[in-house]
Design a protein around this motif. Structure first.
Motif, short mmCIF file in Angstrom:
data_model
loop_
_atom_site.label_atom_id
_atom_site.label_comp_id
_atom_site.label_asym_id
_atom_site.label_seq_id
_atom_site.Cartn_x
_atom_site.Cartn_y
_atom_site.Cartn_z
N UNK A 243 0.87 -1.17 0.00
CA UNK A 243 0.00 0.00 0.00
C UNK A 243 0.90 1.22 0.00
N UNK A 244 0.42 2.37 -0.52
CA UNK A 244 1.30 3.54 -0.58
C UNK A 244 1.82 3.98 0.78
N UNK A 245 0.95 3.94 1.81
CA UNK A 245 1.34 4.39 3.15
C UNK A 245 0.79 3.43 4.19
N UNK A 246 1.63 3.09 5.18
CA UNK A 246 1.23 2.19 6.25
C UNK A 246 1.78 2.69 7.58
N UNK A 247 0.99 2.53 8.61
CA UNK A 247 1.39 3.00 9.94
C UNK A 247 2.32 1.99 10.61
N UNK A 248 3.25 2.50 11.39
CA UNK A 248 4.18 1.66 12.15
C UNK A 248 4.21 2.17 13.60
N UNK A 249 4.84 1.38 14.45
CA UNK A 249 5.14 1.82 15.80
C UNK A 249 3.99 2.19 16.69
N UNK A 250 2.88 1.42 16.71
CA UNK A 250 1.79 1.80 17.60
C UNK A 250 2.13 1.54 19.06
N UNK A 251 1.52 2.33 19.93
CA UNK A 251 1.47 2.04 21.36
C UNK A 251 -0.02 1.96 21.67
N UNK A 252 -0.66 0.85 21.30
CA UNK A 252 -2.12 0.80 21.20
C UNK A 252 -2.83 1.06 22.51
N UNK A 253 -3.99 1.67 22.37
CA UNK A 253 -4.83 2.02 23.51
C UNK A 253 -6.27 1.99 23.01
N UNK A 254 -7.21 1.79 23.91
CA UNK A 254 -8.62 1.73 23.52
C UNK A 254 -9.34 2.97 24.04
N UNK A 255 -10.05 3.66 23.14
CA UNK A 255 -10.76 4.86 23.54
C UNK A 255 -11.34 5.58 22.35
N UNK A 256 -11.48 6.89 22.48
CA UNK A 256 -12.12 7.66 21.41
C UNK A 256 -11.11 8.16 20.39
#
Length: 299
Positions: free
Chosen positions: A208-221
């Motif tokens: 894909x042209x752009x992809x996210x890396x390096x999450x520090x995942x959290x659940x919320x809004x």
């Protein structure tokens, strides 16, 4: 394999654990074990790299390129593994199959030196927002992710403690804490978020042209996830005579483009900017702190 971890990583780990936690000392052995277990060939260590992990460009046994990422437990690498598994490559870097070892992730290789930040500002914001939208999904049942309330609760306690020793920031801290309380009173949704999203976290890829890396995942809004993106290129905003007006326009534009409440985006941007600024003060990065706190004052 003989290597020195990038100095950027060493300095950042020193800030978050001044007394050390032994992770850097065991890192060379952890890399060797991870490489051997997966039958990888090392191309090079990515430098300057990140502040929370070591990134090694590698090749798998079949010659295909990949990335080996190692992070200390305090930066929640297993939560990142869970988030990447759930996204399964939709909007984010793909987690590759193979042996699993704690704190080590084998990832699809993107173009590490080409981020959305290389685009003109308006285009960069558009592409980044489009990538982020794909990540906002329902978290899996029984998920391991902490909530926005839990994460910001820890941060709020640290902010209160810092404000008692830095009276110049007390008014901004009070405003940020008040904004947090109001936002948490009636959260509109509970989705899986990237957690630390900004332009440099969106890399060019082949799939894909752009992809996210390096999450520090959290659940919320969702508005929480936009807060860091709003202050991207903060140095340019501060240097501009129209920086305050540009910041407010950016809040409005991002909120409208993603159909979010503008005041909720503004509130989380305020909280997260003040939290980052106070944390920078605490570890002696006064220049960074001044930029962040001036930015927060515009909100």
């Amino acid at each position: 394999m003989v290597f020195e971890p990038p100095q950027r990583l060493v300095r950042a780990l020193g800030e978050t654990a001044p007394d050390g936690d032994g992770w850097l000392e065991t890192l060379p052995q952890a890399v060797r074990q991870a490489v051997a277990l997966r039958e990888l060939t090392v191309d090079r260590v990515q430098a300057p790299g990140g502040r929370t992990s070591l990134v090694v460009l590698v090749r798998r046994a079949d010659g295909s390129p990949a990335v080996l990422k190692l992070a200390p437990p305090r930066f929640r690498p297993e939560a990142e593994r869970a988030a990447l598994t759930h996204w399964d490559g939709l909007g984010a870097v793909q987690l590759l199959e193979g042996p699993t070892t704690p704190g080590a992730l084998l990832l699809e290789r993107l173009h590490p030196d080409v981020s959305v930040r290389s685009l003109p500002e308006a285009k960069a914001l558009l592409e980044a927002a489009g990538t982020l939208r794909r990540l906002w999904v329902e978290p899996p049942v029984g998920h391991p992710f902490e909530s926005v309330a839990e994460r910001t609760g820890r941060q709020a306690e640290a902010m209160r403690a810092s404000a008692s020793t830095e009276p110049d920031v007390a008014a901004l801290v009070d405003a940020a804490l008040a904004a947090r309380e109001g936002l948490l009173a009636a959260p509109p949704e509970h989705l899986l978020l990237h957690g630390t999203f900004r332009q440099s976290k969106v890399l060019a890829g082949e799939r894909m042209p752009w992809l996210a890396v390096g999450p520090d995942p959290v659940a919320g809004e969702r508005a929480f996830d936009l807060a860091r993106l709003v202050r991207d290129r903060v140095e340019d905003l501060i240097a501009s005579p129209s920086g305050a007006a540009s910041t407010r326009r950016r809040v409005k534009r991002l909120a409208e483009s993603l159909e979010l409440d503008q005041e909720r985006v503004r509130g989380w941007t305020l909280f997260r900017a003040v939290e980052s600024g106070v944390r920078a003060l605490r570890v002696g990065r006064r220049k960074d702190a001044e930029l962040l706190l001036e930015f927060a004052g515009w909100l």
